[in-house]
Design an enzyme around this catalytic site. Structure first.
Site, short mmCIF file in Angstrom:
data_model
loop_
_atom_site.label_atom_id
_atom_site.label_comp_id
_atom_site.label_asym_id
_atom_site.label_seq_id
_atom_site.Cartn_x
_atom_site.Cartn_y
_atom_site.Cartn_z
N ALA A 13 -2.60 1.44 -0.29
CA ALA A 13 -1.15 1.61 -0.54
C ALA A 13 -0.32 1.57 0.73
O ALA A 13 0.87 1.88 0.70
CB ALA A 13 -0.92 2.92 -1.29
N TYR A 156 -13.69 -14.28 -4.08
CA TYR A 156 -12.54 -13.50 -4.55
C TYR A 156 -12.43 -13.57 -6.08
O TYR A 156 -12.24 -12.53 -6.74
CB TYR A 156 -11.28 -14.06 -3.89
CG TYR A 156 -10.00 -13.33 -4.21
CD1 TYR A 156 -9.70 -12.10 -3.59
CD2 TYR A 156 -9.07 -13.86 -5.10
CE1 TYR A 156 -8.52 -11.44 -3.87
CE2 TYR A 156 -7.88 -13.21 -5.37
CZ TYR A 156 -7.61 -12.00 -4.75
OH TYR A 156 -6.42 -11.34 -5.03
N LYS A 160 -12.65 -10.54 -8.80
CA LYS A 160 -11.51 -10.21 -9.67
C LYS A 160 -11.86 -10.38 -11.14
O LYS A 160 -11.34 -9.65 -12.00
CB LYS A 160 -10.31 -11.07 -9.28
CG LYS A 160 -9.76 -10.74 -7.88
CD LYS A 160 -9.29 -9.31 -7.81
CE LYS A 160 -8.62 -8.94 -6.49
NZ LYS A 160 -8.13 -7.56 -6.47
P1 NAP Z 1 -2.40 -6.68 1.54
O1 NAP Z 1 -0.95 -6.81 1.80
O2 NAP Z 1 -3.36 -7.43 2.40
O3 NAP Z 1 -2.78 -5.13 1.56
C1 NAP Z 1 -4.11 -4.74 1.36
C2 NAP Z 1 -4.19 -3.24 1.26
O4 NAP Z 1 -5.55 -2.90 0.95
C3 NAP Z 1 -3.84 -2.54 2.56
O5 NAP Z 1 -3.17 -1.34 2.25
C4 NAP Z 1 -5.21 -2.24 3.18
O6 NAP Z 1 -5.23 -1.08 4.02
C5 NAP Z 1 -6.01 -1.97 1.92
N1 NAP Z 1 -7.45 -2.12 2.08
C6 NAP Z 1 -8.14 -3.25 2.40
N2 NAP Z 1 -9.46 -2.98 2.45
C7 NAP Z 1 -9.59 -1.67 2.15
C8 NAP Z 1 -10.71 -0.78 2.05
N3 NAP Z 1 -11.96 -1.19 2.27
N4 NAP Z 1 -10.47 0.52 1.73
C9 NAP Z 1 -9.20 0.97 1.51
N5 NAP Z 1 -8.12 0.17 1.60
C10 NAP Z 1 -8.32 -1.12 1.91
O7 NAP Z 1 -2.76 -7.14 0.03
P2 NAP Z 1 -1.82 -7.35 -1.25
O8 NAP Z 1 -1.41 -8.75 -1.31
O9 NAP Z 1 -0.81 -6.27 -1.33
O10 NAP Z 1 -2.92 -7.16 -2.41
C11 NAP Z 1 -3.08 -5.95 -3.12
C12 NAP Z 1 -3.98 -6.23 -4.31
O11 NAP Z 1 -3.36 -7.21 -5.16
C13 NAP Z 1 -5.34 -6.80 -3.93
O12 NAP Z 1 -6.33 -6.27 -4.78
C14 NAP Z 1 -5.18 -8.28 -4.17
O13 NAP Z 1 -6.40 -8.91 -4.43
C15 NAP Z 1 -4.27 -8.27 -5.38
N6 NAP Z 1 -3.53 -9.51 -5.58
C16 NAP Z 1 -2.63 -9.94 -4.64
C17 NAP Z 1 -1.94 -11.13 -4.85
C18 NAP Z 1 -0.93 -11.66 -3.89
O14 NAP Z 1 -0.42 -12.78 -4.12
N7 NAP Z 1 -0.55 -10.92 -2.85
C19 NAP Z 1 -2.19 -11.88 -6.02
C20 NAP Z 1 -3.12 -11.41 -6.94
C21 NAP Z 1 -3.78 -10.22 -6.71
P3 NAP Z 1 -4.88 -1.17 5.62
O15 NAP Z 1 -3.38 -1.36 5.72
O16 NAP Z 1 -5.31 0.15 6.16
O17 NAP Z 1 -5.63 -2.33 6.16
#
Ligand code: NAP
Length: 248
Positions: A13, A156, A160
């Site tokens: 988060a 990935y 998912k």
């Molecule tokens: P993001 O901006 O890269 O943020 C990732 C978050 O996950 C960060 O808060 C990070 O913490 C945390 N994280 C990563 N590895 C972790 C671990 N091992 N333990 C605890 N926390 C961890 O990603 P996002 O785009 O917001 O994506 C959030 C979710 O939505 C993901 O599951 C992603 O697959 C899904 N999603 C995203 C998209 C998109 O277009 N963005 C589309 C479909 C699905 P730190 O800040 O401490 O590194």
């Protein structure tokens, strides 16, 4: 407010979609545990923003791909706020490359961060939720890639898609305890995760999105907050695609 008096853990988060989910839940009255992996400053910024707007939140570091660390995260949430009503599994990562060149480590880190983490936190949260007899909400963040696939994302997409099968099964196990388990599958959202996509690829994606634009993190958060609320009391085992239509 939709989530008045509830306690929520949101994994990952500190940034992106998870940050928007934590902020939305706090705005709806939940006390929120803002989990992060390594970016403490970003997590503290989320927490101070929530507190500044009159909400309640705390940052807790945990690598949720680690079984013991995920267990400690859930225990610390229960110790801090006395109970846990809502778990949002949002933490995720990518290591995009074609299978021909994918290294074993690139498979492992993606599957462990995105899928094993969901097992870890759900395992930790299920027994306390069942024992408390107050029901509960588990919302797992999948992706359009897990539904339709995407070249360069075998790791990935597998993680998912795995979340979807896991969630549908757990929904059947926990329904009799009034604990719902649902999935939100976002389409493309601008965050750090998608920031490395080349401009021409971003333009190409637009041609396949019926709504003609990328989504915003808060649009994902709205669906999550709804599923976490009493208004979603008869929804379990569902996959809600918040993707502008690209996955249909
Ligand atoms: P993001 O901006 O890269 O943020 C990732 C978050 O996950 C960060 O808060 C990070 O913490 C945390 N994280 C990563 N590895 C972790 C671990 N091992 N333990 C605890 N926390 C961890 O990603 P996002 O785009 O917001 O994506 C959030 C979710 O939505 C993901 O599951 C992603 O697959 C899904 N999603 C995203 C998209 C998109 O277009 N963005 C589309 C479909 C699905 P730190 O800040 O401490 O590194």
């Amino acid at each position: 407010m939709l989530l008045e008096g509830k306690v929520a853990v949101v994994t990952g988060a500190s940034r992106g979609i998870g940050r928007a989910i934590a902020e939305e839940m706090a705005a709806e009255g939940a006390r929120v545990v803002v989990n992060y992996h390594s970016n403490a400053a970003a997590a503290e910024e989320v927490v101070s923003g929530i507190i500044g707007r009159g909400g309640t939140a705390v940052a807790v570091q945990a690598d949720v791909s680690d079984f013991a660390a995920a267990d400690a995260l859930i225990k610390s949430a229960i110790e801090t706020y006395g109970a846990l009503d809502i778990l949002v599994n949002n933490a995720g990562t990518t290591r995009d490359t074609l299978l021909l060149s994918m290294k074993e480590e690139e498979w492992d880190v993606v599957v462990e961060t995105n899928l094993k983490s969901v097992f870890n936190t759900c395992k930790a949260v299920t027994r306390p939720m069942v024992r408390r007899k107050q029901g509960g909400r588990i919302i797992n963040i999948s992706s359009v890639s897990g539904i339709v696939g995407q070249p360069g994302q075998t790791n990935y997409a597998a993680s998912k898609a795995g979340i979807i099968g896991f969630s549908k099964s757990l929904a059947k196990e926990l329904g009799s305890r009034n604990i719902t388990v649902n999935v939100v599958a976002p389409g493309f959202v601008p965050t750090d995760l998608t920031s490395s996509l080349p401009d021409d690829m971003v333009r190409q994606t637009l041609a396949f999105i019926p709504l003609g634009r990328w989504g915003e993190a808060r649009e994902i958060a709205h669906a999550v907050a709804f599923l976490a609320s009493d208004k979603a009391s008869y929804i379990t085992g569902a996959v809600i695609q918040v993707d502008g239509g690209i996955g249909t």
